[in-house]
Design an enzyme around this catalytic site. Structure first.
Site, PDB file in Angstrom:
ATOM      1  N   GLY A   1       0.833  -1.291  -0.116  1.00 43.94           N
ATOM      2  CA  GLY A   1       0.175  -0.135  -0.090  1.00 43.94           C
ATOM      3  C   GLY A   1       0.771   1.121  -0.083  1.00 43.94           C
ATOM      4  O   GLY A   1       1.927   1.235   0.442  1.00 43.94           O
TER       5      GLY A   1
ATOM      6  N   CYS B   1       6.772  -0.569   6.563  1.00 40.30           N
ATOM      7  CA  CYS B   1       6.185   0.632   6.021  1.00 40.30           C
ATOM      8  C   CYS B   1       7.476   0.924   4.913  1.00 40.30           C
ATOM      9  O   CYS B   1       8.570   0.875   5.362  1.00 40.30           O
ATOM     10  CB  CYS B   1       5.940   1.739   6.846  1.00 40.30           C
ATOM     11  SG  CYS B   1       5.228   3.202   6.012  1.00 40.30           S
ATOM     12  N   LEU B   2       6.987   1.498   3.945  1.00 37.86           N
ATOM     13  CA  LEU B   2       7.970   1.888   2.779  1.00 37.86           C
ATOM     14  C   LEU B   2       8.960   3.176   3.322  1.00 37.86           C
ATOM     15  O   LEU B   2       9.997   3.409   3.066  1.00 37.86           O
ATOM     16  CB  LEU B   2       7.346   2.262   1.393  1.00 37.86           C
ATOM     17  CG  LEU B   2       6.880   1.032   0.886  1.00 37.86           C
ATOM     18  CD1 LEU B   2       5.779   1.361  -0.338  1.00 37.86           C
ATOM     19  CD2 LEU B   2       7.729   0.017   0.432  1.00 37.86           C
TER      20      LEU B   2
ATOM     21  N   HIS C   1      -1.746   6.806   7.716  1.00 38.83           N
ATOM     22  CA  HIS C   1      -1.059   7.796   6.995  1.00 38.83           C
ATOM     23  C   HIS C   1      -1.609   9.049   6.730  1.00 38.83           C
ATOM     24  O   HIS C   1      -1.026  10.120   6.852  1.00 38.83           O
ATOM     25  CB  HIS C   1      -0.501   7.343   5.791  1.00 38.83           C
ATOM     26  CG  HIS C   1       0.631   6.472   6.111  1.00 38.83           C
ATOM     27  ND1 HIS C   1       2.047   6.901   6.421  1.00 38.83           N
ATOM     28  CD2 HIS C   1       1.047   4.961   5.854  1.00 38.83           C
ATOM     29  CE1 HIS C   1       2.783   6.032   6.563  1.00 38.83           C
ATOM     30  NE2 HIS C   1       2.277   4.947   6.309  1.00 38.83           N
TER      31      HIS C   1
ATOM     32  N   HIS D   1      -3.698   0.892   8.115  1.00 33.19           N
ATOM     33  CA  HIS D   1      -2.151   1.306   8.040  1.00 33.19           C
ATOM     34  C   HIS D   1      -1.959   2.467   7.045  1.00 33.19           C
ATOM     35  O   HIS D   1      -1.711   3.544   7.385  1.00 33.19           O
ATOM     36  CB  HIS D   1      -1.354   0.146   7.412  1.00 33.19           C
ATOM     37  CG  HIS D   1       0.192   0.578   7.344  1.00 33.19           C
ATOM     38  ND1 HIS D   1       1.268   0.145   8.266  1.00 33.19           N
ATOM     39  CD2 HIS D   1       1.005   1.333   6.627  1.00 33.19           C
ATOM     40  CE1 HIS D   1       2.326   0.634   7.681  1.00 33.19           C
ATOM     41  NE2 HIS D   1       2.070   1.691   6.874  1.00 33.19           N
ATOM     42  N   GLU D   2      -2.857   2.480   5.963  1.00 34.41           N
ATOM     43  CA  GLU D   2      -2.768   3.366   5.057  1.00 34.41           C
ATOM     44  C   GLU D   2      -3.549   4.720   5.636  1.00 34.41           C
ATOM     45  O   GLU D   2      -3.224   5.849   5.167  1.00 34.41           O
ATOM     46  CB  GLU D   2      -3.117   2.933   3.473  1.00 34.41           C
ATOM     47  CG  GLU D   2      -2.098   2.018   2.826  1.00 34.41           C
ATOM     48  CD  GLU D   2      -0.873   2.474   2.807  1.00 34.41           C
ATOM     49  OE1 GLU D   2      -0.403   3.567   2.805  1.00 34.41           O
ATOM     50  OE2 GLU D   2       0.169   1.584   3.064  1.00 34.41           O
TER      51      GLU D   2
ATOM     52  N   GLN E   1       3.191   9.790   1.573  1.00 36.22           N
ATOM     53  CA  GLN E   1       4.327   9.169   1.419  1.00 36.22           C
ATOM     54  C   GLN E   1       5.043   9.607  -0.036  1.00 36.22           C
ATOM     55  O   GLN E   1       6.401   9.181   0.003  1.00 36.22           O
ATOM     56  CB  GLN E   1       4.372   7.795   1.540  1.00 36.22           C
ATOM     57  CG  GLN E   1       3.620   7.113   2.864  1.00 36.22           C
ATOM     58  CD  GLN E   1       3.686   5.667   2.614  1.00 36.22           C
ATOM     59  OE1 GLN E   1       2.519   5.036   2.360  1.00 36.22           O
ATOM     60  NE2 GLN E   1       4.422   4.747   3.314  1.00 36.22           N
TER      61      GLN E   1
END
Length: 156
Positions: free
Chosen positions: A46, A88-89, A134, A130-131, A51
């Site tokens: 995701g 996470c990226l 953000h 999670h997204e 991000q």
């Protein structure tokens, strides 16, 4: 389409709350296309707009080849509990156990401004939450579950 740089957790930009999308136009579509290309390149599950440096309430997920877009999402229902290891990226080489709802239901808009509802459980529910976090300026590392053995961040 372009591969965008990922904003890292050391940047305070990730802590800002994203703003609602007001125009469903070519600019938004370009952002979404860049997000898909970036996510595909990074092999993540995701990606939120914040991000890649855009404070728009937009995220995408790619679960088992299903590419889903969520614009101005709102979580309308949660139930149950699950504990999964997340990464996470934006948080380099770090994984930790996080408590999440087992089931979530979201209302959002697609890239053309049409409303839809989406519900899921298990891993997809984790990705959605999670997204969504953000967009609120929250990282999974803020929610590390201390009740499990895997309660520390590895790496970083």
């Amino acid at each position: 389409m372009a591969i965008r740089d990922i904003v890292l957790s050391t940047d305070d930009f990730l802590r800002k709350k994203s703003k609602p999308v007001k125009k469903f136009d070519e600019k938004l579509w370009g952002l979404l296309d860049d997000m898909h290309e970036t996510l595909n390149h990074t092999k993540g599950s995701g990606l939120s707009a914040v991000q890649i440096g855009s404070l728009k309430r937009v995220f995408i997920i790619d679960i088992n080849g299903a590419n889903l877009e969520f614009i101005n999402p709102e979580i309308v229902k949660k139930s149950g509990k699950q504990y999964k290891e997340e990464g996470c990226l934006s948080v380099k080489q770090a994984y930790a156990c996080v408590e999440r709802a087992e089931y979530v239901e979201i209302k959002a808009f697609d890239r053309y401004g049409y409303p839809f509802s989406f519900s899921s459980h298990d891993w997809t529910a984790v990705c959605l939450q999670h997204e969504y976090d953000h967009l609120e300026g929250v990282l999974y590392i803020d929610k590390i579950y201390k009740g499990k053995k895997r309660d520390t961040i590895v790496g970083e």
